[in-house]
Enzyme design. Structure first.
Site: not given
Ligand code: 2HA
Ligand code: ZN
Length: 274
Positions: A115, A139, A141, A169, A210
């Site tokens: 990414e 980032h 998940h 909050e 995602h």
């Molecule tokens: O595997 O999270 O979006 C890495 C990620 C791709």
């Molecule tokens: Zn991801």
């Protein structure tokens, strides 16, 4: 200085491990990047080697010549704390912001996060709109936010308002709100463009089905932001699992009162009448 002893490297490793412990990084899921201060890069440069120049896959002239510490593509957050040299790398961008080279890490081969275009385009936007204040892009998940992307309309206004209502909050922690990117193929320039556009306005962008991207000044603020949004999402999942409606909630007039006392500006577009 030994690279791994530098404060920014320690902070990066701790944040990656905190994310793993939260359950946000199955297998190689998620990625983290830090825009290194020039004095920090200077302090560890005796550890540098010069790798070959590679294409970024997008163009970030606003970041020309900067250094970034990033997780490696296919690497596991779970392993960062025990083998940072294998899991992470520091990269340097060229003078046009079109290519990068690895200067430290990924000792067993590999490349920066898949990414990278999203991370760098988000950094470029945030550097501009915060006059250099923001340095971290994260980032993850996050399961509860992902679950909500199957049942809430994919609209900035709805995600922001619903999550604000779940914890007092929340509007103080993310007063600008949250953006939502519809499902797109990850890893490329197109999703990077969509995400970085939202980052002009928000510190959080949800990727439908995602995960999430969060941006902030430092590791504590950025991790805390991700944690706060995901916790609010967890509460919403619990509420919706009990019954479809709410018997009572925080109302628009309550948010306006809160904004006054906490000295935050809450955009009226999120305080719509339901
Ligand atoms: O595997 O999270 O979006 C890495 C990620 C791709
Ligand atoms: Zn991801």
């Amino acid at each position: 200085m030994n690279f791994l002893e530098a404060g920014f490297v320690q902070g990066f490793i701790r944040m990656a491990n905190d994310g793993w412990e939260q359950g946000w990084h199955e297998r190689n899921g998620g990625n983290l990047s830090y825009r290194v201060k020039s004095r920090e890069a200077e302090s560890v440069k005796e550890n540098f080697r010069a790798g070959d120049w590679q294409e970024i896959g997008t163009c970030v002239p606003g970041l020309a010549g900067e250094y970034f510490l990033v997780t490696g593509s296919g690497k596991y957050f779970r392993n960062v704390i025990i083998d940072p040299q294998d899991s992470l790398c520091m990269i340097e961008l060229d003078e046009k912001g079109e290519r990068y080279r690895i200067v430290w890490g990924l000792v067993n081969g590999g490349s920066p996060t898949s990414e990278l275009p999203s991370h760098l385009m988000n950094h470029e936007v945030k550097k501009r709109v915060t006059q250099g204040g923001y340095r971290v892009i994260y980032h993850a998940h996050t399961p509860n936010v992902i679950a909500l992307t199957f049942v809430l309309p994919l609209k900035d206004e709805v995600f922001t308002r619903e999550l604000w209502e779940m914890a007092t909050e929340c509007p103080v922690v993310f007063p600008d709100g949250i953006g939502v990117v519809p499902w797109m193929v990850p890893g490329g320039r197109e999703i990077a463009v969509a995400t970085s556009k939202l980052m002009q306005e928000y510190d959080v962008a949800v990727w439908a089905h995602h995960g999430m991207f969060a941006a902030g000044e430092d590791f504590d603020l950025t991790f805390g932001l991700m944690h706060t949004v995901e916790k609010a999402a967890e509460i919403l999942v619990k509420v919706r699992s009990m019954r479809p409606d709410k018997l009572q909630t925080i109302e628009p007039r309550d948010f306006r009162d809160l904004a006054k006392d906490f000295k935050v500006t809450l955009p009226e577009k999120f305080l719509y009448i339901r």
